[in-house]
Design an enzyme around this catalytic site. Structure first.
Site, mmCIF file in Angstrom:
data_model
loop_
_atom_site.group_PDB
_atom_site.id
_atom_site.type_symbol
_atom_site.label_atom_id
_atom_site.label_comp_id
_atom_site.label_asym_id
_atom_site.label_seq_id
_atom_site.Cartn_x
_atom_site.Cartn_y
_atom_site.Cartn_z
ATOM 1 N N GLN A 10 0.831 -1.210 0.000
ATOM 2 C CA GLN A 10 0.000 0.000 0.000
ATOM 3 C C GLN A 10 0.862 1.255 0.000
ATOM 4 O O GLN A 10 1.908 1.296 0.648
ATOM 5 C CB GLN A 10 -0.916 -0.006 1.223
ATOM 6 N N SER A 95 3.682 -6.583 2.757
ATOM 7 C CA SER A 95 2.349 -6.525 3.371
ATOM 8 C C SER A 95 1.307 -7.101 2.412
ATOM 9 O O SER A 95 1.334 -8.294 2.122
ATOM 10 C CB SER A 95 2.032 -5.096 3.809
ATOM 11 N N LEU A 96 0.377 -6.275 1.873
ATOM 12 C CA LEU A 96 -0.615 -6.840 0.942
ATOM 13 C C LEU A 96 0.067 -7.480 -0.259
ATOM 14 O O LEU A 96 -0.479 -8.404 -0.877
ATOM 15 C CB LEU A 96 -1.597 -5.761 0.481
ATOM 16 N N ARG A 120 -9.657 -8.145 3.846
ATOM 17 C CA ARG A 120 -8.547 -7.656 4.662
ATOM 18 C C ARG A 120 -8.612 -6.131 4.800
ATOM 19 O O ARG A 120 -8.470 -5.588 5.900
ATOM 20 C CB ARG A 120 -7.229 -8.087 4.014
ATOM 21 N N HIS A 206 -0.152 -3.600 11.156
ATOM 22 C CA HIS A 206 0.950 -4.438 11.664
ATOM 23 C C HIS A 206 1.277 -4.141 13.130
ATOM 24 O O HIS A 206 2.435 -4.053 13.517
ATOM 25 C CB HIS A 206 2.197 -4.300 10.779
ATOM 26 N N GLN A 255 0.725 -12.127 9.893
ATOM 27 C CA GLN A 255 1.191 -10.880 9.284
ATOM 28 C C GLN A 255 0.287 -9.682 9.608
ATOM 29 O O GLN A 255 0.742 -8.548 9.628
ATOM 30 C CB GLN A 255 1.282 -11.109 7.761
#
Length: 317
Positions: A10, A95-96, A120, A206, A255
Site C-alpha cells: 500500500q 504486506s498486501l 482484509r 501491523h 502478518q
C-alpha cells in the site's frame, strides 16, 4: 542470473494505474475484468479515473494493487511465454504484496485473492476507530534503537511497536496515536533520529491493535482453497522462504499484527544468491529500497508495456 519477483504494498497506488496495460494487452484487460467480477464492483474504473481518495481507501487500494501486479504477471505469461516458476528462485511482497506474491506463485486463484484483500482492507479499516491509531516513519536509526523508542512510548496502556523494518535507517512504528505522537516528539532529541514523520494512513497496521482484523482474516483464509506455492515465498513475518499451503496461510494470519521484515527479506535473498529482483506492478518503492541496500542485487520496476518487454527479453536470453 538468479531472479526473485517482488510485489508492492500500500502506498504505491496511483490514479491511472493499469490503464496503459489494458490498452496494450487483452490479457491485462482480462485480469481487471476478473477482479471486477469477483468484487461485484468496477474497481478498474476507480483505478483509471477515480478520485485519489477513493483509490487510497484501504478496501480499494489493496485489491487494486494486486490486480495491477497480476496483470503484469499475466502479460509476461500469456503474451511473452514467460513461466514465472521456471525463472524465479523466490517471490516476496510487502504486506498486501505478499498476497500478490502468493497469487503469482499459484497459492490462490485471482478471484479468491481479490476477495481476500477486500476482506482484509475492510477488516483493517474497522479494527480501530479513526484517529485512535497511527503510524510514523523513523529515519536514520538502526532497528534496535527504533525498537527501544517504541518500547519507551508504550506506556499508560498505549501500544507502540515496530511495524515495517524496511531498510537500514528506515523503520515504521505503529500503535495508539498518543504513543506515536510521543515518538515523533522524542525520536530526535532523545534517540538521535534524523526525522520521525507521521504517515498519512487511516489505521495502525501491523500492530497488536489489528487483532480484530486478524480474527476476520483467519476465518477467511481457512475457508479459501489454497495450494502449495510453485515458487518459494519469503514470508514477511519470517524473512525466510516457505512453500506449504498451510504454513503460508498461518503466516498471512500472523502478518496482520506482525512486523514486515523487509530488510531481512533482502538479506535472505542475497544470502541465497539472488542477483536480480523485478518489482512487478505499481511504483518503484521496493526496487528503490533493494538498490539502496547494496546487497549485490540489482532491482528493476516493471509496470508498463516497455518495462515488461525489456524484462521478457532478459528472461528469454
Amino acid at each position: 542470473m538468479t531472479y526473485s519477483f517482488v510485489f508492492p504494498g500500500q502506498g504505491s497506488q496511483f490514479v491511472g494505474m493499469g490503464k496503459e496495460l489494458a490498452d496494450n494487452f487483452n490479457s491485462a484487460k482480462e485480469v481487471f475484468q476478473e477482479v471486477n467480477e469477483a468484487l461485484h464492483q468496477d474497481l478498474f474504473k476507480i483505478m483509471c479515473e477515480g478520485s485519489e481518495a477513493d483509490l487510497t481507501m484501504t478496501a480499494n487500494a489493496q485489491p487494486a494493487l494486486m490486480a495491477n501486479s497480476m496483470a503484469v504477471v499475466r502479460v509476461l505469461e500469456k503474451d511473452f511465454g514467460i513461466n514465472l516458476k521456471d525463472k524465479a528462485s523466490f517471490v516476496a511482497g510487502h504486506s498486501l504484496g505478499e498476497y500478490s506474491a502468493a497469487c503469482a506463485a499459484g497459492v490462490f486463484s485471482l478471484a479468491d485473492t481479490a476477495k481476500l484483500l477486500r476482506t482484509r482492507g475492510d477488516a483493517m479499516q474497522k479494527a480501530v476507530p479513526l484517529g485512535v491509531g497511527g503510524m510514523a516513519a523513523v529515519i536514520g536509526l538502526p532497528f534496535e534503537k527504533v525498537k527501544a523508542l517504541a518500547e519507551t512510548c508504550s506506556d499508560n496502556g498505549h501500544i507502540c511497536v515496530t511495524a515495517n523494518d524496511n531498510a537500514e535507517g528506515q523503520v515504521v512504528i505503529s500503535g495508539h496515536m498518543a504513543a506515536i505522537d510521543k515518538a515523533v516528539e522524542i525520536a530526535g532529541p532523545e534517540f538521535g533520529a534524523k526525522r520521525c514523520i507521521k504517515l498519512p494512513v487511516s489505521a495502525p497496521f501491523h500492530s497488536p491493535l489489528m487483532e480484530p482484523a486478524q480474527k476476520v482474516m483467519a476465518e477467511a483464509l481457512h475457508k479459501v482453497t489454497a495450494h502449495s506455492s510453485e515458487i518459494p515465498l519469503i514470508a514477511n513475518v519470517l524473512a525466510s522462504a516457505i512453500s506449504s499451503a498451510d504454513e503460508i496461510i498461518q503466516r498471512l494470519i500472523e502478518q496482520v499484527t506482525g512486523s514486515v521484515r523487509w530488510r531481512e527479506t533482502i538479506d535472505y535473498m542475497s544470502s541465497k544468491g539472488v542477483s536480480k529482483a523485478a518489482e512487478l506492478g505499481a511504483g518503484k518503492v521496493l526496487s528503490g529500497i533493494i538498490n539502496r541496500s547494496k546487497k549485490g542485487i540489482e532491482a528493476v520496476s516493471v509496470g508498463n508495456a516497455a518495462e515488461i518487454e525489456q524484462l521478457a527479453k532478459e528472461l528469454q536470453s
